[in-house]
Design a protein around this motif. Structure first.
Motif, short mmCIF file in Angstrom:
data_model
loop_
_atom_site.label_atom_id
_atom_site.label_comp_id
_atom_site.label_asym_id
_atom_site.label_seq_id
_atom_site.Cartn_x
_atom_site.Cartn_y
_atom_site.Cartn_z
N TRP A 434 0.82 -1.21 0.00
CA TRP A 434 0.00 0.00 0.00
C TRP A 434 0.85 1.26 0.00
CZ3 TRP A 434 -4.70 -0.82 -1.44
CH2 TRP A 434 -5.36 -2.00 -1.09
N LEU A 435 2.09 1.15 0.44
CA LEU A 435 2.98 2.32 0.40
C LEU A 435 3.33 2.72 -1.03
CD1 LEU A 435 5.44 1.31 3.26
CD2 LEU A 435 3.73 3.12 3.35
N LEU A 436 3.13 1.82 -1.98
CA LEU A 436 3.46 2.10 -3.37
C LEU A 436 2.40 2.93 -4.07
CD1 LEU A 436 4.70 -1.50 -4.35
CD2 LEU A 436 6.04 0.42 -3.43
N PHE A 437 1.26 3.17 -3.39
CA PHE A 437 0.17 3.92 -4.02
C PHE A 437 -0.21 5.11 -3.14
CE2 PHE A 437 -0.28 -0.62 -4.98
CZ PHE A 437 -0.15 -0.58 -6.37
N PRO A 438 0.69 6.11 -3.00
CA PRO A 438 0.42 7.22 -2.08
C PRO A 438 -0.76 8.09 -2.50
CG PRO A 438 2.37 7.66 -3.41
CD PRO A 438 1.99 6.24 -3.67
N GLU A 439 -1.10 8.08 -3.79
CA GLU A 439 -2.19 8.93 -4.26
C GLU A 439 -3.54 8.23 -4.27
OE1 GLU A 439 -1.59 12.05 -4.74
OE2 GLU A 439 0.55 11.74 -4.40
N ARG A 440 -3.56 6.95 -4.03
CA ARG A 440 -4.80 6.18 -4.11
C ARG A 440 -5.66 6.42 -2.88
NH1 ARG A 440 -7.12 1.09 -3.40
NH2 ARG A 440 -8.18 0.27 -5.25
N THR A 441 -6.97 6.40 -3.06
CA THR A 441 -7.91 6.57 -1.96
C THR A 441 -8.02 5.25 -1.19
OG1 THR A 441 -9.15 8.20 -3.24
CG2 THR A 441 -10.23 7.27 -1.30
N ILE A 442 -7.41 5.21 -0.03
CA ILE A 442 -7.44 4.01 0.81
C ILE A 442 -7.76 4.42 2.24
CG2 ILE A 442 -5.93 2.59 -0.62
CD1 ILE A 442 -3.57 3.47 1.02
N PHE A 443 -8.04 3.44 3.10
CA PHE A 443 -8.57 3.72 4.43
C PHE A 443 -7.79 2.96 5.50
CE2 PHE A 443 -11.93 4.21 1.32
CZ PHE A 443 -12.48 5.45 1.65
N GLN A 444 -7.81 3.52 6.70
CA GLN A 444 -7.14 2.91 7.84
C GLN A 444 -7.67 1.52 8.15
OE1 GLN A 444 -4.76 4.56 10.06
NE2 GLN A 444 -4.54 2.64 11.17
N PHE A 445 -8.96 1.26 7.90
CA PHE A 445 -9.52 -0.03 8.28
C PHE A 445 -8.97 -1.18 7.43
CE2 PHE A 445 -12.85 1.49 5.31
CZ PHE A 445 -12.94 0.41 4.45
N TYR A 446 -8.25 -0.87 6.34
CA TYR A 446 -7.58 -1.94 5.60
C TYR A 446 -6.58 -2.67 6.50
CZ TYR A 446 -9.26 0.16 1.18
OH TYR A 446 -10.03 0.64 0.16
N THR A 447 -6.15 -2.01 7.56
CA THR A 447 -5.14 -2.62 8.45
C THR A 447 -5.71 -3.78 9.26
OG1 THR A 447 -5.64 -0.98 10.17
CG2 THR A 447 -3.82 -0.49 8.67
N VAL A 448 -7.01 -4.08 9.12
CA VAL A 448 -7.54 -5.27 9.80
C VAL A 448 -6.82 -6.52 9.32
CG1 VAL A 448 -9.40 -5.71 8.13
CG2 VAL A 448 -9.67 -6.41 10.52
N ALA A 449 -6.30 -6.51 8.09
CA ALA A 449 -5.52 -7.64 7.60
C ALA A 449 -4.14 -7.69 8.23
CB ALA A 449 -5.40 -7.57 6.08
N MET A 450 -3.64 -6.53 8.70
CA MET A 450 -2.36 -6.49 9.40
C MET A 450 -2.48 -6.93 10.85
SD MET A 450 -1.04 -2.74 8.15
CE MET A 450 0.20 -2.70 9.45
N ALA A 451 -3.64 -6.72 11.45
CA ALA A 451 -3.80 -6.89 12.89
C ALA A 451 -3.39 -8.27 13.38
CB ALA A 451 -5.24 -6.58 13.29
N PRO A 452 -3.74 -9.38 12.71
CA PRO A 452 -3.29 -10.69 13.23
C PRO A 452 -1.77 -10.81 13.31
CG PRO A 452 -5.04 -10.97 11.62
CD PRO A 452 -4.64 -9.53 11.55
N PHE A 453 -1.06 -10.26 12.36
CA PHE A 453 0.40 -10.36 12.37
C PHE A 453 1.01 -9.41 13.40
CE2 PHE A 453 -1.06 -11.58 8.12
CZ PHE A 453 -0.57 -12.88 8.07
N LEU A 454 0.34 -8.30 13.66
CA LEU A 454 0.81 -7.42 14.73
C LEU A 454 0.66 -8.08 16.10
CD1 LEU A 454 -0.48 -3.86 13.70
CD2 LEU A 454 1.88 -4.65 13.78
N VAL A 455 -0.47 -8.74 16.34
CA VAL A 455 -0.63 -9.38 17.66
C VAL A 455 0.30 -10.58 17.78
CG1 VAL A 455 -2.99 -8.55 17.94
CG2 VAL A 455 -2.61 -10.81 16.96
N LEU A 456 0.60 -11.26 16.67
CA LEU A 456 1.58 -12.34 16.72
C LEU A 456 2.96 -11.79 17.11
CD1 LEU A 456 0.64 -14.40 13.53
CD2 LEU A 456 0.45 -15.17 15.90
N ALA A 457 3.34 -10.68 16.48
CA ALA A 457 4.61 -10.05 16.83
C ALA A 457 4.62 -9.62 18.28
CB ALA A 457 4.87 -8.85 15.91
#
Length: 521
Positions: A434-457
């Motif tokens: 997602w860092l490769l698309f700085p101009e694209r309209t995206i939302f914070q809630f996309y990070t729900v896919a990150m959340a499992p790996f964050l809690v694992l870490a």
């Protein structure tokens, strides 16, 4: 002559109270067996309760439910996404005549996630808000169980797995996205299912590769290359799961690529430990194509299967663009790709990916116009995708620490275990693209896919903070106290934020206390 004093074990061999309790429970055959079953069941049940209680609130389409709920019902009735007429949102609430026509509508996400939503609607009817959301809620609870299983496989610890699962179970971002009929919850479920299968494949295959010793087994392949393994059913299962993720949202492709690369790298390192001379070449150019076939072809087949409704009907968007249905589907995908590449329309809750670790702009998915009584005159009801701030920021810090440990291990040529590397692979797949698309309209809630790996870490780092068996007694005692206090505060913060995650009517001043940053309003 006085009797000699009994010898005490050195401090590093003494057990803390927690360690004595843990060993007493887990080493007892009956208690140990019960805990091994009881822990994942309790964590999953907690997640289910937090996601299912009062699931029908609010009784209206919230945020992008306006797209996915209507598309789901269209899929169920037509087999493809049709075009909706005026006042469709209100018709869903009041169950008036639904203004759905059979003209194909241009939709930019694959259909699997909407088919899952449609299953609940088929049971409850189009006006039943529980039916809209039951699929995402159940998949959200199942995702917590998958996090437990992944953590258990990574660390071998019931305690670490329970901590990881509980952290996701009580996290607000996961709760909100499980209680809302959007696509990101099902996407996260299939990503974690694929991640679990990748780990099972790794655990099954690596011992086979490391046993490839021609000196002890005359029938084994030459040590120049090592064996080529076709019998990898768990890799095929991972391909199906990750293909399902792609069939929910295209961002699943990033995970398919990242986990595929992880498979090649782990195969290569196992060959090196087995003494294979050309271990990088063998992994990349001999086993690599085989692993590609076993992983990617099932993913492609699963993805195409998700389009069955569009393929076997005639009214879908671009369905008549070519007599060959597969070429017509290709034409449709070209239009979808052009849409995603050019998507830069502003939105008040848009948040570029560089902001996500700082948690600057969560999304308010619903604000009640009639919040109901709350004991004071000025009430408000909001559903916001604010994660538990302690879990989020601590998870980001833990991921950075694991990255430091990984780089340091490489620099010092020391082995780094999968518990340190695997969460980083998942975060790379779900965040870095997602860092490769700085101009694209995206939302914070996309990070729900990150959340499992964050809690694992975070769970892995908390285990290190708690201390190892060989650490001095005072170090383990202080570490365990730190972890226990942290987890207790995390639970209290989740209880504090729960009304904001579920749309309860609360006093306006109480709601303001939850807005820790300006962008949270």
């Amino acid at each position: 002559m006085t009797a000699p004093l009994p010898l005490l074990p050195p401090p590093e061999q003494r057990l803390t109270r927690y360690e004595r309790l843990r060993d007493r429970v887990l080493q007892d055959p009956d208690w140990g067996r019960m805990v091994r079953w009881f822990a994942p069941l309790v964590v999953t049940a907690l997640a289910a309760v937090l996601r299912l209680v009062n699931l029908g609130h609010p009784h209206q389409l919230a945020f992008d439910e306006t797209y996915y709920v209507k598309d789901a019902w269209s899929l169920w009735t037509l087999g493809y996404e049709g075009t909706w007429g005026k006042d469709a949102n209100e018709a869903f609430i009041t169950l008036r005549q639904l203004p759905l026509s059979d003209a194909g509508s241009f939709v930019v996400h694959p259909p699997l996630g909407k088919w899952l939503i449609a299953l609940g609607m088929a049971i409850g009817g189009p006006d039943n808000t529980v039916g809209w959301r039951i699929a995402t809620a159940l998949l959200g609870a199942a995702t917590v169980l998958l996090v437990y299983l992944v953590a258990r496989r990574l660390t071998g610890s019931i305690v670490v797995a329970t901590v990881a699962g509980t952290l996701l179970a009580i996290d607000g971002l996961s709760i909100v996205m499980s209680r809302t009929a959007l696509l990101d919850g099902p996407l996260t479920f299939f990503l974690m299912l694929g991640a679990l299968f990748i780990l099972i494949d790794r655990d099954r295959v690596i011992p086979v590769l490391e046993r490839a010793d021609p000196d002890t087994d005359p029938d084994s392949p030459a040590p120049m290359w090592g064996p080529v393994l076709w019998r990898r059913p768990w890799l095929i299962a991972a391909g199906v799961a990750l293909g399902a993720a792609c069939a929910v949202k295209w961002s699943g492709l990033y995970a398919l690529a990242a986990f595929g690369l992880y498979v090649v790298v782990t195969d290569a390192l196992a060959r090196r430990r087995a003494g294979v001379v050309l271990w990088p070449t063998a992994a990349a150019f001999r086993q690599g194509p085989v692993s590609f076939v076993l992983l990617v072809l099932p993913a492609l087949a699963t993805y195409l299967a998700s389009w069955t409704g569009w393929l076997v009907t005639a009214g879908g968007y671009a369905r008549q663009s070519d007599p060959n249905p597969l070429i017509a589907l290709w034409n449709y995908h070209e239009a979808i790709l052009n849409f995603h590449v050019g998507l830069s329309k502003g939105h008040p809750y848009a948040s570029p990916a560089w902001e996500w670790p700082l948690l600057l702009r969560p999304t308010a998915v619903w604000v009640g116009s009639d919040p109901g009584p709350c004991g004071v005159d000025h009430c408000i009801a909001v559903i916001s995708t604010i994660p538990n701030p302690l879990i989020w920021y601590a998870g980001v810090a833990a991921a950075l620490y694991l990255l430091y440990r990984l780089v340091r291990g490489w620099a010092e040529r020391r082995p780094v275990g999968p518990a340190l590397t695997f969460p980083l692979v998942g975060l790379a797949a779900t965040y870095v693209p997602w860092l490769l698309f700085p101009e694209r309209t995206i939302f914070q809630f996309y990070t729900v896919a990150m959340a499992p790996f964050l809690v694992l870490a975070l769970a892995v780092v908390l285990r290190q903070i708690a201390g190892r068996r060989e650490d001095p007694l005072h170090r383990r005692q202080s570490g365990e106290r730190t972890v226990i206090v942290f987890l207790a505060v995390v639970v209290l913060v989740s209880a504090f934020f729960y009304p904001v995650w579920t749309g309860m009517s609360v006093p306006y001043q109480f709601w303001l206390l939850h807005n820790w940053l300006p962008g949270w309003i």
